[in-house]
Scaffold this motif. Structure first.
Motif, PDB file in Angstrom:
ATOM      1  N   THR A 668      22.731  -6.849  14.552  1.00 37.54           N
ATOM      2  CA  THR A 668      23.447  -8.053  14.970  1.00 37.54           C
ATOM      3  C   THR A 668      23.543  -8.141  16.484  1.00 37.54           C
ATOM      4  O   THR A 668      23.823  -7.149  17.161  1.00 37.54           O
ATOM      5  CB  THR A 668      24.874  -8.065  14.382  1.00 37.54           C
ATOM      6  OG1 THR A 668      24.792  -8.255  12.975  1.00 37.54           O
ATOM      7  CG2 THR A 668      25.727  -9.168  14.989  1.00 37.54           C
ATOM      8  N   VAL A 669      23.319  -9.338  17.014  1.00 38.44           N
ATOM      9  CA  VAL A 669      23.696  -9.678  18.386  1.00 38.44           C
ATOM     10  C   VAL A 669      24.857 -10.658  18.262  1.00 38.44           C
ATOM     11  O   VAL A 669      24.683 -11.795  17.832  1.00 38.44           O
ATOM     12  CB  VAL A 669      22.528 -10.300  19.166  1.00 38.44           C
ATOM     13  CG1 VAL A 669      23.000 -10.752  20.546  1.00 38.44           C
ATOM     14  CG2 VAL A 669      21.377  -9.308  19.297  1.00 38.44           C
ATOM     15  N   LEU A 670      26.046 -10.196  18.604  1.00 42.49           N
ATOM     16  CA  LEU A 670      27.269 -10.960  18.396  1.00 42.49           C
ATOM     17  C   LEU A 670      27.712 -11.587  19.715  1.00 42.49           C
ATOM     18  O   LEU A 670      28.072 -10.871  20.657  1.00 42.49           O
ATOM     19  CB  LEU A 670      28.371 -10.045  17.861  1.00 42.49           C
ATOM     20  CG  LEU A 670      29.697 -10.704  17.495  1.00 42.49           C
ATOM     21  CD1 LEU A 670      29.525 -11.591  16.269  1.00 42.49           C
ATOM     22  CD2 LEU A 670      30.774  -9.639  17.246  1.00 42.49           C
ATOM     23  N   PRO A 671      27.711 -12.928  19.815  1.00 42.01           N
ATOM     24  CA  PRO A 671      28.188 -13.555  21.049  1.00 42.01           C
ATOM     25  C   PRO A 671      29.714 -13.577  21.098  1.00 42.01           C
ATOM     26  O   PRO A 671      30.366 -14.050  20.169  1.00 42.01           O
ATOM     27  CB  PRO A 671      27.610 -14.970  20.966  1.00 42.01           C
ATOM     28  CG  PRO A 671      27.453 -15.239  19.503  1.00 42.01           C
ATOM     29  CD  PRO A 671      27.200 -13.912  18.847  1.00 42.01           C
ATOM     30  N   ILE A 672      30.267 -13.044  22.175  1.00 40.50           N
ATOM     31  CA  ILE A 672      31.717 -12.947  22.338  1.00 40.50           C
ATOM     32  C   ILE A 672      32.125 -13.771  23.552  1.00 40.50           C
ATOM     33  O   ILE A 672      31.562 -13.627  24.640  1.00 40.50           O
ATOM     34  CB  ILE A 672      32.153 -11.480  22.500  1.00 40.50           C
ATOM     35  CG1 ILE A 672      31.758 -10.683  21.250  1.00 40.50           C
ATOM     36  CG2 ILE A 672      33.649 -11.385  22.748  1.00 40.50           C
ATOM     37  CD1 ILE A 672      32.035  -9.203  21.356  1.00 40.50           C
ATOM     38  N   GLY A 673      33.099 -14.649  23.348  1.00 44.03           N
ATOM     39  CA  GLY A 673      33.499 -15.578  24.390  1.00 44.03           C
ATOM     40  C   GLY A 673      34.357 -14.949  25.466  1.00 44.03           C
ATOM     41  O   GLY A 673      34.955 -13.881  25.288  1.00 44.03           O
ATOM     42  N   ALA A 674      34.443 -15.663  26.581  1.00 48.41           N
ATOM     43  CA  ALA A 674      35.186 -15.163  27.737  1.00 48.41           C
ATOM     44  C   ALA A 674      36.642 -15.598  27.735  1.00 48.41           C
ATOM     45  O   ALA A 674      37.423 -15.130  28.560  1.00 48.41           O
ATOM     46  CB  ALA A 674      34.509 -15.641  29.028  1.00 48.41           C
TER      47      ALA A 674
END
Length: 760
Positions: A668-674
């Motif tokens: 998985t490449v999990l996008p995590i917000g700022a």
């Protein structure tokens, strides 16, 4: 409805007729239909045709991978709606072949094959696989003392699991159950359901949709152990068989047929807080709640006013109770200034004391009795009547009051009730059959409210909080699980309801954090916080007690803050999986069988779910924190503490109140917000791409949706011991996280990390 007494006998008072022989098969090429004429005994000579009933089966197809079947005895009966709206695939036509041995209708790679000779049989096939078969004594017409039924039985294989049938709170796997599709206000602890959907999906990769909004009865391996039986009253049974081969393919085709879930606004994914039901509140109370959340740094997106924003005995009149809310427009404006959206409770009932009652009676907007009077009763509200949404003028009138509220500042509505719809002695404006209208009513109710919001707020900005539904109701999200107890057991039954609803075509789902009935002990509340904030939509709500976290203890405040902020940082990921519901019908919360259909270990896993394709969530349903859950193959990483465990097995763990099994799927490449303060921000801005157990040779694109503008794409590769990430779309800085190694870049640059650097 059970018609037999064991294998050999029929129940007293029941006279059965079964399709026993194929007398003829006729094809209408222009209409794309194949009709089978089936006498109810084997015809050996001309005399056998006398005084002999016949069943007629019509086969057709509205789309590739979907075959419709109509079973009838007498075709001349009067048909009164309503009917489910279905959508045919433009340009799709079945192929039909007929010879001396069989008739075959093909819809893409799905076909039905009807044998002319030998024992009664027709089979649905996909490729080389026989999905299910109609065997002898499976197509029947039953006559009882007062009514008739038509039934169909379709075979199930050993080990095949049956799922769906709406939001059902009992066992997730429906094998062995009797399910009567009849909407009722029964809470979450019984066999009753607010959302009955006559559609089931099987672990063999096909689905069956019974196209009838009346009381469909399902016997799932509970009358004949090796068959699913479904029956309806009357002379006609319509159903569709829907091909896979995967469960996601079935949902894609089913929701194309009955309607896809609508896109919902980004702000709706944030935390909703309500006044609770009967708890005392006024403007000062609302301000206290909102201030308390802000002071404790718990991000809040929506404030909901439950029933008593209107005066008692007057629901529904759409008028604010001036004793508690002397300046509603001003108050809503002040909530908007704080970045909050506003929700208001409504229902489809008009109490006799309401200022609207006389007008509605005069203009014919309320459901009438067969003698021309207005139907009324005293359950829920004194002298309560029901808005007749089959009358377009009544619908416009009802919506006009919603528009007035929207102009005051209301952003969304909780469309409560819709299940207590009478069937005896009533007459709908459009002449609808009362039994068919009972389950269908919430479709009209929710559609009216949702479409009004779309018209006023814009497509993609409409959202409701609905309790009742049926097939097609997924088009008008969001739906919540109804009235649950404030217990660990009710947490689990609520989840089972959500999992069943997900496999019934519904893309989003919520539940009352902490439970509705009663006051949860602090442990239950804290466990439910993690579950609720890792659901697609999250709402704090109760009955006679409030659900603000500080009413329980300071740890509850900390847990509410941490999991709310966690959800906000997951918005780049959640926004991406949310787009799949309107695009393909794939729900945000997914039973393991939907995401891992080849792994039998997850077939019966009803205490956990996948949140999208990458995150596994296992809510804790025990006071001591013990939890057992199943992991498919691979090395799964905890998003909370970084621990890694191998799957293909059941895992037993113990968690504190501030923790929950939340594991990331390998690869998985999990996008995590700022940002962690709100759900509606530019998700790709300063996003972090967290990589988990990427295999050598991994090469995929991760897409982060834009809040209003275009999406941003990131390509991530693993070549040997090197992880490489790049983007041609990024217009702001972004980061790559592998293990504990975080590397940042500006705009569209490239990032490289070696695994040796990570391990060092």
């Amino acid at each position: 409805m059970k018609f037999t007494d064991g294998y050999w006998l029929t129940r007293p008072g029941i006279t059965p007729l079964y399709a026993a022989d194929v007398d003829d098969i006729r094809v209408d090429e222009a209409a794309g239909t194949m009709t089978v004429f089936a006498p109810t005994t084997v015809i050996r000579e001309r005399g056998d045709t006398l005084n002999r009933p016949m069943l007629t089966l019509g086969f057709s197809s509205p789309a590739e991978g979907v075959i419709r079947v109509r079973v009838q005895r007498h075709a001349g009966a009067v048909h009164r709606g309503p009917d489910f709206e279905t959508f045919a695939e433009e340009g799709s036509r079945p192929s039909i072949t007929l010879d001396d041995a069989e008739g075959v209708l093909e819809a893409g790679d799905l076909r039905v094959r009807v044998q002319r000779d030998g024992a009664w049989s027709f089979a649905f096939e996909q490729g080389d696989t026989v999905l299910t078969t109609s065997l002898p004594r499976s197509v029947g017409h039953m006559t009882g003392p007062d009514t008739t039924w038509v039934h169909q039985q379709l075979s199930i294989e050993p080990g095949e699991r049956i799922y769906g049938l709406g939001e059902r709170f009992g066992a997730f796997t429906k094998n062995g159950q009797v399910v009567d599709a009849w909407n009722a206000d029964g809470g979450t602890s019984s066999e009753q359901s607010y959302k009955n959907v006559p559609f089931y999906l099987t672990s063999r990769g096909y689905g069956v949709f019974v196209d009838d909004p009346s009381a469909v009865s399902f016997e799932i391996g509970s009358e004949v152990n090796s068959r699913v039986q479904f029956s309806v009253e009357g002379e006609t049974l319509d159903y569709y068989v829907i091909a896979g081969p995967t469960p996601k393919d079935v949902l894609r085709r089913y929701t194309a047929l009955t309607g896809r879930p609508a896109k919902v606004p980004a702000w709706s994914f944030g935390l909703w807080l309500t006044t609770s039901f009967t708890a005392s509140y006024d403007e000062a109370t609302v301000n206290e709640f909102v201030d308390g959340m802000a002071e404790r740094d718990i991000p809040l997106s929506v404030f909901h006013f439950d029933c008593f924003w209107m005066r008692e005995f007057q629901w529904t009149d759409f008028v604010w109770d001036e004793r508690a809310f002397p300046d509603p427009e001003g108050q809503l404006a002040r909530l908007h200034e704080r970045g909050l959206h506003v929700s208001a409770w409504i229902n489809p009932y008009i109490a006799q004391r309401s200022v609207l009652f006389a007008e509605a009676v005069e203009k014919g907007y309320l459901l009438k009795t067969t003698d021309g009077g207005v139907w009324q009763w005293d359950m829920w509200q004194a002298g309560m009547a029901l808005v007749d949404f089959t009358n377009p003028a009544a619908t416009d009138w009802y919506v006009s009051h919603l528009v007035r509220l929207m102009e005051q500042g209301v952003d969304t509505f909780k469309t409560d009730f819709g299940e207590r719809i009478p069937v005896d002695g009533i007459a709908w404006h459009d002449g609808s059959d009362p039994k068919r209208m009972h389950n269908y009513y919430p479709q009209l109710y929710n559609a009216a409210v949702f479409r009004a919001l779309e018209q006023h707020r814009g497509v993609g900005e409409a959202v409701v909080f609905a309790r009742s539904a049926t097939a097609g109701g997924q088009q008008f999200p969001v739906h919540w699980g109804g009235d649950c107890d404030s217990t660990y057991a009710s947490m689990a039954e609520s989840l089972r309801g959500g999992l069943s609803l997900a496999l019934s075509g519904f893309g989003y789902w919520s539940h009352d954090i902490g439970g509705f009935e009663g006051t949860p002990d602090p442990g239950v509340f804290k466990r439910w916080l993690a579950f609720g904030l890792l659901s697609s939509h999250s709402r704090l709500h109760g009955s006679d007690s409030v659900r603000v976290p500080w009413e329980f203890d300071e740890e509850a405040v900390d847990i509410a803050r941490s999991f709310t902020k966690l959800k906000m940082t997951l918005m780049p990921y959640l926004a991406g999986i949310a787009e799949q519901a309107p695009a393909t019908g794939t729900p945000m919360m997914r039973p393991l069988v939907l995401e891992f259909p080849a792994d039998r270990g997850g077939y019966d896993a009803d205490g956990q779910y996948m949140l999208g394709d990458a995150l596994m969530v296992a809510p804790v349903f025990t006071a001591d924190g013990s939890v057992e859950y199943y992991l498919p193959e691979g090395r799964w990483t905890s998003l909370l503490d970084g621990s890694v465990v191998s799957g293909s097995r059941w895992i037993s763990e113990r968690h504190g109140f501030d923790s929950v099994p939340l594991r990331v799927r390998p690869g998985t490449v999990l996008p995590i917000g700022a940002r962690d303060d709100r759900p509606d921000y530019e998700w790709a801005e300063d996003v972090t791409l967290a990589c988990f157990e990427l295999p050598d040779g991994y090469d995929a694109v991760t897409v982060v949706p834009g809040l209003e503008g275009p999406s941003t794409s990131f390509r991530v590769q693993r070549v040997g011991d090197e992880i490489i990430a790049s983007s041609e779309d990024a217009t702001a800085g972004w980061s790559l996280l592998v293990g504990d190694e975080l590397v940042e870049t500006n705009t569209a640059g490239e990032i490289r990390i070696t695994l040796q650097e990570v391990s060092a």
